[in-house]
Scaffold this motif. Structure first.
Motif, PDB file in Angstrom:
ATOM      1  N   ASP A 132       2.885 -10.735  -2.235  1.00 38.89           N
ATOM      2  CA  ASP A 132       1.933  -9.859  -2.745  1.00 38.89           C
ATOM      3  C   ASP A 132       1.274  -9.344  -1.250  1.00 38.89           C
ATOM      4  O   ASP A 132       0.732 -10.312  -0.654  1.00 38.89           O
ATOM      5  CB  ASP A 132       1.036 -10.231  -3.854  1.00 38.89           C
ATOM      6  CG  ASP A 132      -0.141  -9.410  -4.232  1.00 38.89           C
ATOM      7  OD1 ASP A 132      -0.179  -8.319  -3.579  1.00 38.89           O
ATOM      8  OD2 ASP A 132      -0.985  -9.808  -4.754  1.00 38.89           O
ATOM      9  N   ASP A 167      -1.462  -5.165  -6.920  1.00 37.99           N
ATOM     10  CA  ASP A 167      -2.347  -4.542  -7.597  1.00 37.99           C
ATOM     11  C   ASP A 167      -2.220  -3.263  -8.102  1.00 37.99           C
ATOM     12  O   ASP A 167      -2.657  -2.495  -8.880  1.00 37.99           O
ATOM     13  CB  ASP A 167      -3.479  -4.317  -6.559  1.00 37.99           C
ATOM     14  CG  ASP A 167      -4.276  -5.486  -6.119  1.00 37.99           C
ATOM     15  OD1 ASP A 167      -4.196  -6.488  -6.750  1.00 37.99           O
ATOM     16  OD2 ASP A 167      -5.156  -5.388  -5.326  1.00 37.99           O
ATOM     17  N   CYS A 168      -1.107  -2.536  -7.660  1.00 36.86           N
ATOM     18  CA  CYS A 168      -0.463  -1.347  -8.239  1.00 36.86           C
ATOM     19  C   CYS A 168       0.375  -1.709  -9.348  1.00 36.86           C
ATOM     20  O   CYS A 168       1.456  -2.255  -9.664  1.00 36.86           O
ATOM     21  CB  CYS A 168       0.572  -0.693  -7.146  1.00 36.86           C
ATOM     22  SG  CYS A 168       1.337   0.676  -7.844  1.00 36.86           S
ATOM     23  N   SER A 211      -8.876   0.938  -4.794  1.00 36.24           N
ATOM     24  CA  SER A 211      -9.411   0.164  -3.866  1.00 36.24           C
ATOM     25  C   SER A 211     -10.970   0.578  -3.734  1.00 36.24           C
ATOM     26  O   SER A 211     -12.218  -0.307  -3.610  1.00 36.24           O
ATOM     27  CB  SER A 211      -8.954   0.454  -2.501  1.00 36.24           C
ATOM     28  OG  SER A 211      -7.666  -0.273  -2.615  1.00 36.24           O
ATOM     29  N   ASN A 256       3.862  -3.266  -9.699  1.00 34.36           N
ATOM     30  CA  ASN A 256       3.786  -4.669 -10.100  1.00 34.36           C
ATOM     31  C   ASN A 256       4.755  -5.093 -11.338  1.00 34.36           C
ATOM     32  O   ASN A 256       5.727  -5.762 -11.377  1.00 34.36           O
ATOM     33  CB  ASN A 256       2.524  -5.207 -10.412  1.00 34.36           C
ATOM     34  CG  ASN A 256       2.289  -6.658 -10.663  1.00 34.36           C
ATOM     35  OD1 ASN A 256       2.789  -7.434  -9.936  1.00 34.36           O
ATOM     36  ND2 ASN A 256       1.755  -6.891 -11.915  1.00 34.36           N
ATOM     37  N   ASN A 272       2.856  -4.496  -3.388  1.00 31.57           N
ATOM     38  CA  ASN A 272       1.404  -4.156  -3.877  1.00 31.57           C
ATOM     39  C   ASN A 272       1.164  -4.623  -5.355  1.00 31.57           C
ATOM     40  O   ASN A 272       1.506  -3.940  -6.209  1.00 31.57           O
ATOM     41  CB  ASN A 272       0.941  -2.844  -3.555  1.00 31.57           C
ATOM     42  CG  ASN A 272      -0.654  -2.965  -3.823  1.00 31.57           C
ATOM     43  OD1 ASN A 272      -1.074  -3.770  -4.460  1.00 31.57           O
ATOM     44  ND2 ASN A 272      -1.095  -1.607  -3.801  1.00 31.57           N
ATOM     45  N   HIS A 305      -3.452   3.680  -4.831  1.00 28.33           N
ATOM     46  CA  HIS A 305      -3.907   2.358  -4.326  1.00 28.33           C
ATOM     47  C   HIS A 305      -5.390   2.698  -3.685  1.00 28.33           C
ATOM     48  O   HIS A 305      -6.285   2.117  -3.751  1.00 28.33           O
ATOM     49  CB  HIS A 305      -2.827   2.010  -3.260  1.00 28.33           C
ATOM     50  CG  HIS A 305      -3.430   0.922  -2.455  1.00 28.33           C
ATOM     51  ND1 HIS A 305      -3.813  -0.294  -2.952  1.00 28.33           N
ATOM     52  CD2 HIS A 305      -3.665   0.978  -1.085  1.00 28.33           C
ATOM     53  CE1 HIS A 305      -4.134  -0.943  -2.055  1.00 28.33           C
ATOM     54  NE2 HIS A 305      -3.940  -0.265  -0.751  1.00 28.33           N
ATOM     55  N   ALA A 329       0.860  -1.399   2.258  1.00 32.56           N
ATOM     56  CA  ALA A 329       0.394  -0.513   0.855  1.00 32.56           C
ATOM     57  C   ALA A 329       1.190   0.641   0.871  1.00 32.56           C
ATOM     58  O   ALA A 329       1.403   1.412  -0.314  1.00 32.56           O
ATOM     59  CB  ALA A 329      -0.916  -0.247   0.710  1.00 32.56           C
ATOM     60  N   ASN A 357      -1.494  -8.349  -1.096  1.00 31.71           N
ATOM     61  CA  ASN A 357      -2.776  -8.543  -1.319  1.00 31.71           C
ATOM     62  C   ASN A 357      -3.265 -10.196  -1.222  1.00 31.71           C
ATOM     63  O   ASN A 357      -4.240 -10.744  -1.368  1.00 31.71           O
ATOM     64  CB  ASN A 357      -3.399  -8.297  -2.608  1.00 31.71           C
ATOM     65  CG  ASN A 357      -3.307  -6.736  -2.580  1.00 31.71           C
ATOM     66  OD1 ASN A 357      -3.857  -5.849  -1.965  1.00 31.71           O
ATOM     67  ND2 ASN A 357      -2.322  -6.382  -3.594  1.00 31.71           N
ATOM     68  N   SER A 358      -2.278 -10.880  -0.530  1.00 31.32           N
ATOM     69  CA  SER A 358      -2.404 -12.329  -0.276  1.00 31.32           C
ATOM     70  C   SER A 358      -2.276 -12.778   1.011  1.00 31.32           C
ATOM     71  O   SER A 358      -2.146 -12.041   1.815  1.00 31.32           O
ATOM     72  CB  SER A 358      -1.139 -13.135  -1.196  1.00 31.32           C
ATOM     73  OG  SER A 358       0.132 -13.132  -0.681  1.00 31.32           O
ATOM     74  N   PRO A 415      -2.533  -4.148   6.466  1.00 30.34           N
ATOM     75  CA  PRO A 415      -2.304  -3.994   5.062  1.00 30.34           C
ATOM     76  C   PRO A 415      -2.062  -2.478   4.383  1.00 30.34           C
ATOM     77  O   PRO A 415      -1.454  -2.229   3.550  1.00 30.34           O
ATOM     78  CB  PRO A 415      -3.805  -4.315   4.880  1.00 30.34           C
ATOM     79  CG  PRO A 415      -4.304  -5.313   5.581  1.00 30.34           C
ATOM     80  CD  PRO A 415      -3.497  -4.850   6.883  1.00 30.34           C
ATOM     81  N   GLU A 416      -2.632  -1.533   5.222  1.00 29.69           N
ATOM     82  CA  GLU A 416      -2.659  -0.340   5.174  1.00 29.69           C
ATOM     83  C   GLU A 416      -1.021   0.390   5.186  1.00 29.69           C
ATOM     84  O   GLU A 416      -0.494   1.031   4.416  1.00 29.69           O
ATOM     85  CB  GLU A 416      -3.296   0.889   6.213  1.00 29.69           C
ATOM     86  CG  GLU A 416      -3.116   2.267   5.685  1.00 29.69           C
ATOM     87  CD  GLU A 416      -3.830   3.236   6.550  1.00 29.69           C
ATOM     88  OE1 GLU A 416      -3.407   4.279   6.765  1.00 29.69           O
ATOM     89  OE2 GLU A 416      -5.017   2.759   7.067  1.00 29.69           O
TER      90      GLU A 416
END
Length: 122
Positions: A38, A12-13, A119, A17, A10, A115, A55, A40-41, A51-52
């Protein structure tokens, strides 16, 4: 997916990251066959997980086998000479159970809650 080791994380984390960017720089500098996706891509669709689920834990595919959580870290660390010692230690009886317990009960749920909070703000 190819025969290379692939990591789903993730981006976004901030914590995830930072750690994965470190591993990515390390593996790239040494020409190791590790790719990073990622969640998110568009790359997430290759993983065939929602996605859940993506994540909630680190996911690694190595030699065609999916590893999740601590096992994913061990699979990744095993690819990197500097980190192989960590993989060996975490595999030890007792350490394995402790590592899994801490990751599954504390770290992964905490990161996932962060996360969800990020979100909701987005």
């Amino acid at each position: 997916m190819s025969d290379e080791t692939r990591v789903l994380f993730n981006a976004d984390c901030p914590i995830c990251n930072a750690e994965i960017c470190h591993y990515r720089a390390y593996t790239k500098a040494r020409g190791l066959n590790v790719a990073y996706d990622d969640l998110n891509s568009d790359a997430l669709s290759d993983w065939k997980i929602d996605p859940e689920t993506a994540a909630r834990r680190l996911h690694v595919v190595k030699e065609g086998k999916l590893y999740v959580g601590v096992a994913a870290f061990v699979a990744l660390w095993s690819e990197m000479p500097r980190y192989r010692w960590m993989a060996k230690i975490v595999r030890l009886p007792g350490i394995w159970q402790l590592s899994n317990g801490v990751y599954e009960r504390i770290l992964a749920p905490w990161l996932y809650r962060k996360h969800l909070k990020r979100s909701r703000k987005a």
